[in-house]
Design a protein around this motif. Structure first.
Motif, PDB file in Angstrom:
ATOM      1  N   GLU A  20      -4.158   9.218   0.102  1.00 35.84           N
ATOM      2  CA  GLU A  20      -4.968   7.995   0.068  1.00 35.84           C
ATOM      3  C   GLU A  20      -4.795   7.249   1.389  1.00 35.84           C
ATOM      4  O   GLU A  20      -3.695   7.179   1.926  1.00 35.84           O
ATOM      5  CB  GLU A  20      -4.514   7.106  -1.101  1.00 35.84           C
ATOM      6  CG  GLU A  20      -4.742   7.768  -2.464  1.00 35.84           C
ATOM      7  CD  GLU A  20      -4.124   6.987  -3.613  1.00 35.84           C
ATOM      8  OE1 GLU A  20      -4.859   6.576  -4.517  1.00 35.84           O
ATOM      9  OE2 GLU A  20      -2.883   6.794  -3.609  1.00 35.84           O
ATOM     10  N   GLU A  32      -3.862   3.049  -1.414  1.00 39.58           N
ATOM     11  CA  GLU A  32      -2.826   3.896  -2.027  1.00 39.58           C
ATOM     12  C   GLU A  32      -2.553   3.501  -3.481  1.00 39.58           C
ATOM     13  O   GLU A  32      -1.411   3.301  -3.884  1.00 39.58           O
ATOM     14  CB  GLU A  32      -1.504   3.815  -1.219  1.00 39.58           C
ATOM     15  CG  GLU A  32      -1.622   4.101   0.271  1.00 39.58           C
ATOM     16  CD  GLU A  32      -1.908   2.842   1.081  1.00 39.58           C
ATOM     17  OE1 GLU A  32      -2.430   1.870   0.506  1.00 39.58           O
ATOM     18  OE2 GLU A  32      -1.611   2.821   2.285  1.00 39.58           O
ATOM     19  N   THR A  40      -0.834   6.539  -5.462  1.00 42.30           N
ATOM     20  CA  THR A  40       0.506   6.764  -4.912  1.00 42.30           C
ATOM     21  C   THR A  40       1.441   5.629  -5.319  1.00 42.30           C
ATOM     22  O   THR A  40       2.579   5.873  -5.753  1.00 42.30           O
ATOM     23  CB  THR A  40       0.440   6.854  -3.371  1.00 42.30           C
ATOM     24  OG1 THR A  40      -0.617   7.756  -3.019  1.00 42.30           O
ATOM     25  CG2 THR A  40       1.751   7.344  -2.782  1.00 42.30           C
ATOM     26  N   ASP A  87       0.842   5.982   3.185  1.00 40.78           N
ATOM     27  CA  ASP A  87      -0.570   6.291   3.428  1.00 40.78           C
ATOM     28  C   ASP A  87      -0.787   7.628   4.126  1.00 40.78           C
ATOM     29  O   ASP A  87       0.094   8.174   4.778  1.00 40.78           O
ATOM     30  CB  ASP A  87      -1.224   5.171   4.252  1.00 40.78           C
ATOM     31  CG  ASP A  87      -0.520   4.917   5.575  1.00 40.78           C
ATOM     32  OD1 ASP A  87       0.729   4.917   5.602  1.00 40.78           O
ATOM     33  OD2 ASP A  87      -1.203   4.741   6.597  1.00 40.78           O
ATOM     34  N   PRO A 117       2.205   0.163   2.382  1.00 43.14           N
ATOM     35  CA  PRO A 117       0.920   0.815   2.605  1.00 43.14           C
ATOM     36  C   PRO A 117       0.571   0.828   4.099  1.00 43.14           C
ATOM     37  O   PRO A 117       1.251   0.188   4.916  1.00 43.14           O
ATOM     38  CB  PRO A 117      -0.053  -0.102   1.861  1.00 43.14           C
ATOM     39  CG  PRO A 117       0.562  -1.463   1.969  1.00 43.14           C
ATOM     40  CD  PRO A 117       2.051  -1.258   2.010  1.00 43.14           C
TER      41      PRO A 117
END
Ligand SMILES: [Zn+2]
Ligand SMILES: [Zn+2]
Length: 397
Positions: A26, A31, A34, A78, A133
């Protein structure tokens, strides 16, 4: 190598987590899956979780004992906008997106440490597990900080880690002081006056002005910067014109500047501005100059670096720790955290690429390459480093 046995025993599950994240990459601030995988694992192991800090960031908090001491361990989550060419089973399921920088592995290594720390608790104080992220250009670290990461969760020091292809598995690299460069973008628009190419005296040629400015800029690193300070100024795009017989109104120049210190960056930006405006004035043209600072230089703090070197040596042996690794002109947003908190960022060797499963693409196993894959052999090494670092920082007295 002195790996922690329960972490080694957990290797297969960590690899499964890593490969699942690899298969579902992602991009910056997207994300969601995740982050949910991370948060659920932490909760499964009894670790309190803060969701949504800095968009899709996740924070795990493990407290033990009565000490006020605190440490932050940071991983990034990420992926990149790259089309993966590997065909092995855990290849990306999302076209055009790929974990080509190994953040899947960084996330899994910190999860491995989290599980061990929560179950064994050989420390006195608080461990903050920072899953950020948007490292790849989005400045996710900065956004977590802007949303109160350090105010709400005070940390005495922060530590980061990135896999490093080419360096052997079971080795670490680090250096005190500048280790990664600042990354910055500029755009210069030069406005002249268009004319017939056969009558240049009736116009103001923005292309000639651009060429003069480009030449002038290339003297900044060689004539204005101290030669012991590394810096790069690259013009990567020049756009102007549309026909062979027209002198255009406008030209644009775009590029990047990299430095290892803010002082050198300040100098370069100022000289670029002066050379552009004065050169343009000499040719009767107008300029508009934009300089955007993306990530600051990553500067490791000497005391925490020495501390990290000792911990790394205790895991892989002093002979496998390069405490004076060559800095790189790449950039990293953990630099923002190191501007506010003491700490240290290290490289962990990812090997030569031979670890990749059958079905990897033809390219080398370099960061941001479409046939890259994180080396799962690192999972227990990186997780052991995190645990030993936290235990040493929060030593039980
Ligand atoms: Zn990257
Ligand atoms: Zn990366």
């Amino acid at each position: 190598m002195k790996l922690i046995d329960p972490i080694v025993a957990f290797h297969a599950e960590l690899q499964e987590i890593r490969r699942d994240i690899h298969a579902h990459p992602e991009l910056c601030f997207e994300e969601h899956r995740t982050a949910e995988v991370v948060a659920r694992k932490l909760e499964e192991w009894g670790i309190p979780v803060v969701r949504g800090l800095g968009g899709t960031g996740v924070l795990g908090i493990i407290r033990n004992g009565r000490s006020e001491r605190t440490i932050g361990l940071r991983a990034d989550m990420d992926a990149l906008p790259v089309q993966e060419i590997n065909t092995f089973a855990h290849k990306s399921k999302h076209s055009g997106k790929m974990h080509a920088c190994g953040h899947d592995g960084h996330t899994a290594m910190l999860l491995g440490a989290a599980r061990y720390l929560a179950q064994h608790r050989n420390f006195d104080g608080t461990v903050y597990l920072i899953f950020q992220p948007a490292e790849e250009g989005g400045g996710g670290a900065k956004r977590m900080m802007d949303e109160g990461l350090f105010e709400k969760y005070p940390m005495q020091a922060v530590f980061g880690m990135h896999n490093w292809p080419g360096a052997p598995v079971g080795s670490f690299g680090v250096t005190a002081g500048p280790m990664m460069a600042s990354s910055n973008e500029f755009e210069l628009t030069i406005r002249g006056k268009g004319s017939h190419a056969a009558q240049p005296y009736k116009g103001i040629d923005p292309i000639m002005t651009a060429v003069q400015i480009a030449q002038g800029w290339q003297t900044i690193v060689s004539r204005n910067c101290n030669p012991v300070d590394a810096a790069v100024l690259s013009i990567t795009q020049i756009h102007a014109g549309s026909a062979t017989n027209i002198i255009p109104d406008e030209a644009r120049m775009i590029g990047t500047v990299r430095t290892f210190s803010t002082e050198v960056l300040d100098l370069i930006e100022q000289r670029m501005r002066d050379i552009a405006s004065h050169t343009a004035a000499a040719f009767d043209a107008q300029v508009e100059f934009q300089f955007h600072r993306n990530y600051p230089p990553l500067i490791n703090h000497p005391e925490q670096t020495a501390f990290a070197v000792e911990v790394m040596a205790s895991v892989v042996g002093a002979e496998n720790v390069d405490a004076h690794v060559e800095p790189t002109m790449g950039a990293e947003d953990f630099a923002f955290m190191l501007q506010e908190k003491p700490g240290c960022y290290v490289f962990i060797g990812n090997g030569d690429g031979a670890h990749r499963d059958g079905g990897h693409g033809a390219g080398p196993c370099n960061l941001h390459n479409p046939s890259y894959d994180f080396n799962d052999a690192l999972l227990p090494i990186g997780a052991t480093y995190w645990v030993r670092l936290a235990e040493a920082w929060l030593r039980v007295s």
